[in-house]
Write an enzyme that holds these catalytic residues in place. Structure first.
Site, mmCIF file in Angstrom:
data_model
loop_
_atom_site.group_PDB
_atom_site.id
_atom_site.type_symbol
_atom_site.label_atom_id
_atom_site.label_comp_id
_atom_site.label_asym_id
_atom_site.label_seq_id
_atom_site.Cartn_x
_atom_site.Cartn_y
_atom_site.Cartn_z
ATOM 1 N N TRP A 1 35.718 -19.990 23.023
ATOM 2 C CA TRP A 1 34.821 -20.158 21.881
ATOM 3 C C TRP A 1 34.268 -21.583 21.921
ATOM 4 O O TRP A 1 35.032 -22.528 22.126
ATOM 5 C CB TRP A 1 35.544 -19.952 20.536
ATOM 6 C CG TRP A 1 34.655 -20.361 19.407
ATOM 7 C CD1 TRP A 1 33.583 -19.675 18.911
ATOM 8 C CD2 TRP A 1 34.705 -21.607 18.684
ATOM 9 N NE1 TRP A 1 32.963 -20.408 17.924
ATOM 10 C CE2 TRP A 1 33.625 -21.585 17.770
ATOM 11 C CE3 TRP A 1 35.534 -22.731 18.724
ATOM 12 C CZ2 TRP A 1 33.362 -22.655 16.894
ATOM 13 C CZ3 TRP A 1 35.283 -23.796 17.865
ATOM 14 C CH2 TRP A 1 34.207 -23.739 16.951
ATOM 15 N N GLU B 1 34.517 -15.100 22.255
ATOM 16 C CA GLU B 1 34.397 -15.012 20.787
ATOM 17 C C GLU B 1 32.990 -15.406 20.341
ATOM 18 O O GLU B 1 32.478 -16.451 20.730
ATOM 19 C CB GLU B 1 35.429 -15.956 20.134
ATOM 20 C CG GLU B 1 35.366 -15.948 18.606
ATOM 21 C CD GLU B 1 36.410 -16.866 17.957
ATOM 22 O OE1 GLU B 1 36.999 -17.707 18.664
ATOM 23 O OE2 GLU B 1 36.618 -16.730 16.735
ATOM 24 N N LYS C 1 29.981 -15.980 17.164
ATOM 25 C CA LYS C 1 29.923 -16.559 15.827
ATOM 26 C C LYS C 1 28.501 -16.507 15.302
ATOM 27 O O LYS C 1 27.551 -16.528 16.078
ATOM 28 C CB LYS C 1 30.430 -18.003 15.892
ATOM 29 C CG LYS C 1 30.611 -18.650 14.540
ATOM 30 C CD LYS C 1 31.556 -19.819 14.607
ATOM 31 C CE LYS C 1 31.626 -20.505 13.250
ATOM 32 N NZ LYS C 1 32.658 -21.533 13.208
ATOM 33 N N ASP D 1 35.970 -12.325 15.382
ATOM 34 C CA ASP D 1 36.652 -13.057 14.307
ATOM 35 C C ASP D 1 35.983 -12.571 13.030
ATOM 36 O O ASP D 1 34.750 -12.646 12.911
ATOM 37 C CB ASP D 1 36.443 -14.561 14.550
ATOM 38 C CG ASP D 1 37.039 -15.444 13.479
ATOM 39 O OD1 ASP D 1 36.846 -15.142 12.278
ATOM 40 O OD2 ASP D 1 37.677 -16.461 13.816
ATOM 41 N N HIS E 1 33.127 -14.384 11.265
ATOM 42 C CA HIS E 1 31.944 -14.784 12.023
ATOM 43 C C HIS E 1 30.750 -13.853 11.918
ATOM 44 O O HIS E 1 29.963 -13.733 12.843
ATOM 45 C CB HIS E 1 32.329 -14.963 13.497
ATOM 46 C CG HIS E 1 33.225 -16.135 13.728
ATOM 47 N ND1 HIS E 1 33.554 -16.601 14.976
ATOM 48 C CD2 HIS E 1 33.854 -16.963 12.856
ATOM 49 C CE1 HIS E 1 34.359 -17.648 14.872
ATOM 50 N NE2 HIS E 1 34.558 -17.877 13.592
ATOM 51 N N HIS F 1 40.351 -12.066 15.848
ATOM 52 C CA HIS F 1 40.861 -13.192 15.068
ATOM 53 C C HIS F 1 40.849 -12.727 13.630
ATOM 54 O O HIS F 1 39.788 -12.359 13.106
ATOM 55 C CB HIS F 1 39.978 -14.432 15.223
ATOM 56 C CG HIS F 1 40.356 -15.282 16.383
ATOM 57 N ND1 HIS F 1 39.701 -16.451 16.693
ATOM 58 C CD2 HIS F 1 41.359 -15.135 17.298
ATOM 59 C CE1 HIS F 1 40.279 -16.989 17.758
ATOM 60 N NE2 HIS F 1 41.279 -16.212 18.156
ATOM 61 N N ASP G 1 32.506 -18.736 6.870
ATOM 62 C CA ASP G 1 33.673 -18.803 7.755
ATOM 63 C C ASP G 1 34.646 -19.875 7.262
ATOM 64 O O ASP G 1 34.888 -20.862 7.943
ATOM 65 C CB ASP G 1 33.175 -19.133 9.173
ATOM 66 C CG ASP G 1 34.289 -19.189 10.198
ATOM 67 O OD1 ASP G 1 35.220 -18.379 10.099
ATOM 68 O OD2 ASP G 1 34.226 -20.049 11.090
ATOM 69 N N ASP H 1 37.847 -19.719 6.645
ATOM 70 C CA ASP H 1 39.207 -19.663 7.182
ATOM 71 C C ASP H 1 40.288 -19.838 6.125
ATOM 72 O O ASP H 1 41.221 -20.628 6.291
ATOM 73 C CB ASP H 1 39.373 -20.657 8.339
ATOM 74 C CG ASP H 1 38.644 -20.180 9.584
ATOM 75 O OD1 ASP H 1 39.009 -19.118 10.104
ATOM 76 O OD2 ASP H 1 37.696 -20.852 10.017
ATOM 77 N N ASP I 1 43.763 -16.521 12.658
ATOM 78 C CA ASP I 1 42.950 -17.728 12.835
ATOM 79 C C ASP I 1 42.448 -18.220 11.486
ATOM 80 O O ASP I 1 41.399 -17.791 11.017
ATOM 81 C CB ASP I 1 41.766 -17.445 13.780
ATOM 82 C CG ASP I 1 40.910 -18.700 13.996
ATOM 83 O OD1 ASP I 1 41.394 -19.807 13.706
ATOM 84 O OD2 ASP I 1 39.757 -18.564 14.447
HETATM 85 C C1 RNT Z 1 35.937 -21.143 15.068
HETATM 86 C C2 RNT Z 1 36.612 -20.047 15.802
HETATM 87 C C3 RNT Z 1 37.748 -20.455 16.693
HETATM 88 C C4 RNT Z 1 38.633 -21.521 16.086
HETATM 89 C C5 RNT Z 1 39.932 -21.765 16.830
HETATM 90 C C6 RNT Z 1 40.573 -23.034 16.415
HETATM 91 O O1 RNT Z 1 35.036 -20.713 14.143
HETATM 92 O O2 RNT Z 1 37.039 -19.073 14.904
HETATM 93 O O3 RNT Z 1 38.466 -19.334 17.055
HETATM 94 O O4 RNT Z 1 38.940 -21.252 14.764
HETATM 95 O O5 RNT Z 1 39.717 -21.706 18.187
HETATM 96 ZN ZN ZN Z 2 38.278 -17.531 15.603
#
Ligand code: RNT
Ligand code: ZN
Length: 420
Positions: free
Chosen positions: A183, A224, A226, A259, A262, A286, A294, A296, A327
């Site tokens: 990523w 990955e 986004k 993820d 994303h 993720h 995003d 998290d 994640d």
């Molecule tokens: C970032 C991605 C990625 C990170 C990690 C730390 O938006 O989700 O996966 O969160 O690699």
């Molecule tokens: Zn991620």
């Protein structure tokens, strides 16, 4: 209600609770080391800003500052979560000291910088996933693999190849496949003048990384995607179409990773899982909680997490088709509790999905009995799920709900609050 009664209630629906528990015990869920220190790592100045469009917010006391502290925190988490924990490391968590040759930059990382992590995992019978770290580093210009500057790209390609060698080492040493996730936060804040060339460069850079030899059984690189990041709002090089196309055209070399933070807020990854599984033998996830973007946040036992779990279970994901990793990173609350809450909730959602009479419900759908399908699905929501969950925790030797927060408080008092 006791577990015995709950078991009978589920049996009336044709669901064998012990079978569900046994299936979940075998599935592994990757625990992201970066929740413990706000994604700082050990290889660069810990006070540098986080870059690449990701952000942690909050300054709750007690973050791990050394490998020893992080490992101790991970042990604390392990003692409070059921199921099979797999470790998930970022390259920035390399352990470099006098005894293994001192500091090297990311393009020069070697397996030896992860030997202490291998010992840690082996003693605990855990496999380990891995991630090259394409952010928070002076060589981000600010782009990495898609940079217009060849020197920059070459540095990051070398980093990616080094990470493949490290991933092979982790897989061999620990005897479990290593998912290696690619990523980057490459993109631009404002309207770009060229959206194609950076993507072509990104594609070529990933090609170069994946030209490093590896066995696809041991190392599974994932790509990955986004939608956007903070500071890179207008253009993301590794968009969804880019990542999926890359994975589709390189099926023998990598798999896609989604993820669930994303995508645009009304898009759901739960629906994308079976869409991808109609074409890809394996995919990776993720699991996070996006609050409006995003962000998290810690994973909750919420509707979309349950829906994602249902698709994983119904599509054979637990038997190897879906590689699951957490994640998220919350720095505003006790970090151990953040880890434990998200891990337990993901396991909870999976168990909830395993306790669903999926074959019966599918039959109702196929026979167009939609009235009954709705009624049956709704009534599942008030089944005595909590008793089965607590039984699962007990069989895994970890505390039931309501029994673990005291331990978090003790650890905070005895360990975290001593970190000044
Ligand atoms: C970032 C991605 C990625 C990170 C990690 C730390 O938006 O989700 O996966 O969160 O690699
Ligand atoms: Zn991620």
């Amino acid at each position: 209600m006791s577990y015995t009664e709950a078991k009978e209630r589920y049996a009336e629906l044709g669901v064998d609770t012990q079978k569900a528990i046994d299936r979940l015990k075998k599935a592994s869920l990757s625990l992201h080391c970066w929740q413990g220190d706000d994604v700082r790592g050990f290889d660069t100045d810990p006070d540098k800003p986080l870059t690449g469009g990701i952000q942690t917010t909050g300054n709750y006391p007690g973050r791990a500052r050394t490998p020893e502290e992080l490992m101790s925190d991970i042990d604390e988490v392990r003692s409070l979560v059921p199921g099979r924990v797999k470790m998930n490391l970022h390259a920035s968590y390399a352990i470099m000291n006098e005894s293994n040759g001192g500091w090297v930059d990311r393009d020069r990382l070697e397996p030896k910088h992860f030997a202490a992590w291998v010992d840690f995992c082996r003693e605990r019978k855990m496999g380990c996933d891995f991630n090259p770290t394409f952010f928070s580093h002076p060589k981000c210009d600010p782009l990495t693999l898609a940079s217009p500057n060849k020197d920059t790209r070459d540095f990051w390609i070398e980093h990616g190849k080094a990470c493949i060698r490290i991933s092979s080492y982790l897989a061999k040493e620990l005897g479990e496949t290593c998912i290696m996730n690619i990523w980057t936060g490459d993109g631009s804040k404002d309207i770009p003048a060229d959206r194609l060339t950076p993507r072509e460069r990104y594609r070529e850079s990933i090609d170069a990384i994946l030209s490093e030899p590896y066995s696809f059984d041991e190392v599974k690189p994932t790509i990955e995607s986004k939608v956007f990041g903070i500071g890179v709002e207008s253009y993301t090089v590794g968009s969804s179409e880019f990542a999926l196309s890359y994975a589709a055209f390189n099926r023998d070399k990598c798999i896609p990773l989604m993820d669930n933070g994303h995508y645009h807020p009304t898009e759901v990854v739960s629906d994308k899982i079976p869409a991808l599984l109609a074409f890809f033998p394996e995919i990776a996830l993720h699991i996070t909680r996006p609050v409006r973007w995003d962000s998290d946040h810690v994973v909750l036992f919420d509707d979309e997490t349950r829906e994602i779990a249902k698709e994983i279970v119904r599509c054979g994901g637990l038997e190897g088709r879906v590689h699951m990793a957490l994640d998220y990173f919350d720095a505003s609350i006790n970090r151990i509790s953040a880890w434990v809450t998200g891990f337990r909730n993901t396991e909870k959602a999976l168990l909830y999905a395993l306790l669903t009479p999926n074959d019966d419900l599918r039959r109702l759908q196929d026979e167009s009995r939609f009235t009954e399908l709705m009624v049956r699905q709704e009534e599942l929501k008030t089944m005595p799920f909590g008793d089965v969950w607590n039984e699962y925790c007990s069989q895994c030797g970890v505390p039931a709900d309501g029994q673990w927060f005291g331990e978090i408080e003790r650890y905070e008092k005895d360990v975290l609050s001593q970190r000044k």
